[in-house]
Design a protein around this motif. Sequence first.
Motif, mmCIF file in Angstrom:
data_model
loop_
_atom_site.group_PDB
_atom_site.id
_atom_site.type_symbol
_atom_site.label_atom_id
_atom_site.label_comp_id
_atom_site.label_asym_id
_atom_site.label_seq_id
_atom_site.Cartn_x
_atom_site.Cartn_y
_atom_site.Cartn_z
ATOM 1 N N ILE A 92 -21.984 54.887 25.997
ATOM 2 C CA ILE A 92 -21.055 53.906 26.570
ATOM 3 C C ILE A 92 -21.478 52.487 26.194
ATOM 4 O O ILE A 92 -20.652 51.659 25.783
ATOM 5 N N ALA A 93 -22.765 52.188 26.331
ATOM 6 C CA ALA A 93 -23.261 50.841 26.019
ATOM 7 C C ALA A 93 -23.048 50.507 24.546
ATOM 8 O O ALA A 93 -22.632 49.391 24.205
ATOM 9 N N ILE A 94 -23.325 51.466 23.660
ATOM 10 C CA ILE A 94 -23.146 51.232 22.225
ATOM 11 C C ILE A 94 -21.670 51.045 21.895
ATOM 12 O O ILE A 94 -21.284 50.156 21.137
ATOM 13 N N THR A 95 -20.822 51.893 22.482
ATOM 14 C CA THR A 95 -19.388 51.855 22.193
ATOM 15 C C THR A 95 -18.756 50.539 22.630
ATOM 16 O O THR A 95 -17.843 50.028 21.979
ATOM 17 N N THR A 96 -19.236 49.987 23.736
ATOM 18 C CA THR A 96 -18.628 48.773 24.292
ATOM 19 C C THR A 96 -19.451 47.518 24.024
ATOM 20 O O THR A 96 -19.136 46.444 24.540
ATOM 21 N N ASN A 97 -20.533 47.669 23.249
ATOM 22 C CA ASN A 97 -21.383 46.525 22.897
ATOM 23 C C ASN A 97 -21.970 45.846 24.131
ATOM 24 O O ASN A 97 -21.992 44.616 24.238
ATOM 25 N N PHE B 53 -11.319 58.837 14.748
ATOM 26 C CA PHE B 53 -10.181 58.896 15.657
ATOM 27 C C PHE B 53 -10.007 57.572 16.386
ATOM 28 O O PHE B 53 -8.895 57.043 16.499
ATOM 29 N N SER B 54 -11.103 57.018 16.901
ATOM 30 C CA SER B 54 -11.013 55.756 17.640
ATOM 31 C C SER B 54 -10.610 54.606 16.713
ATOM 32 O O SER B 54 -9.902 53.684 17.127
ATOM 33 N N ILE C 119 -13.253 58.253 22.286
ATOM 34 C CA ILE C 119 -11.814 58.171 22.038
ATOM 35 C C ILE C 119 -11.133 57.210 23.007
ATOM 36 O O ILE C 119 -10.303 56.390 22.619
ATOM 37 N N ILE C 120 -11.499 57.291 24.289
ATOM 38 C CA ILE C 120 -10.757 56.576 25.330
ATOM 39 C C ILE C 120 -11.338 55.204 25.654
ATOM 40 O O ILE C 120 -10.598 54.232 25.844
ATOM 41 N N LEU C 121 -12.656 55.096 25.695
ATOM 42 C CA LEU C 121 -13.271 53.857 26.178
ATOM 43 C C LEU C 121 -12.955 52.628 25.319
ATOM 44 O O LEU C 121 -12.719 51.547 25.868
ATOM 45 N N PRO C 122 -12.939 52.738 23.977
ATOM 46 C CA PRO C 122 -12.574 51.547 23.194
ATOM 47 C C PRO C 122 -11.174 51.032 23.502
ATOM 48 O O PRO C 122 -10.890 49.843 23.307
#
Length: 426
Positions: free
Chosen positions: A157-162, A288-289, A338-341
């Motif tokens: 989560i932290a990596i995906t959302t910076n 996908f994202s 897939i969803i968080l970004p």
Amino acid sequence: MILAFGGFALLIVSGIPIVLALGIAALITIVTFTDVPLAILAQRVYGGVNSFPLMAIPFFVAAGLIMEAGGIARRFVNLAAALVGWITGSLFMVAVVTGTGLAAISGSGSADTAAISSILVPEMKKRRYDVDLSAVIIAAAGSMASIIPPSIIMVVIAITTNQSIGAMFLGGIVPGLLIALSLMIGSYIFAKRGGATYRDAEPFSGRRLWTAFVEAIPALCVPIIIVGGIVGGVFTATEAACIAVFATLIISLFIYRELKLPQVWGLIQRTVSLSAAVLIIVATASIFSWIIANLGVPAALDAWLRSVTSSPAGFILIVTLLLLVVGMFMESISAILIILPVLMPIAVGYGIDPIQFGVLVALNLSVGLITPPYGICLYVAALVAGRSVEQVSRRVWIALVPMLIVLLLTAFVPVLTLALPRLAFG
């Protein structure tokens, strides 16, 4: 975009592994609706895993496997038994406290569930505990690894959302402890009404607690070093994961002496297998994202949500329901990528703190770990208990109700999530 999601859903329902479903759906969308060269697939797959922080995942997986094989898990069980074994429904309490302790080392819910089950299920059967409820409580205890640091899901989560991994870790501590407390309260209420079976607890003994604590001191040092080092800025999450492997290996080989050198090669093989399964999902989900972002889905979803509700509370309720459903059918890391970004920028637009929202997503998906049909922790606990998922699922509500209460508290009381990160990082 409907084709991408529809194709992905159809492939999942047909039984194709999720990693292939993600890749095939992305490929069909690129070929059909864009003029992007197919070489972009290889670039995005490589870019999806070309991340230093993601290297923490295999090391935390290795630490969890060493913990299970090297006697660390058993020391946590012994300490938990000495601490709460005198309470009605003692083995339920021991399962929850053990899950809390193991979560602070491994970060893997399925690994923790397997470790707790292998130790406690035989004793629960011996004392004639409700086997289905026992499996549910153990699965719920294992799922706390998604919330309590060093959570692999939190890293993703932290990596995906910076966001800061350390801040995300701290944000999960209070909600994780509240889940542990709520599970113990729920178990106690059931045990109190369950008759004499659950009242065979041993009396509290200060000497027993002290002995168990002394034996567990080496194991207890590991989470202190991991979380303390990350928060204190001494090392990164990836470096902390490496230290966790080194520490658990030294403790298991030379202090507890329950792990032998010939076993280490087998643990390395299992680590590679499990880590590869996670990272290849990360790689294909990144395609996908990327497609979702380029086709303007975040802006369209933002516009739709604002037409439905203008309040952050309404947005949180909608997202919570969405994630609870998604968690029932999809593996957590895939769902995050897939969803968080898509959802994070919308959440920030509603004025919701990114750390709070990240923890909220992790909480939602941890509930998914014990909800059929996909709940992996429920599957593991049921398998060890010798029961079917259908049989165990009849008792799931006893754990779900406390977890959902904590989920709502976390959603609408931001200080529970943000107090520790703000105290540490300002």
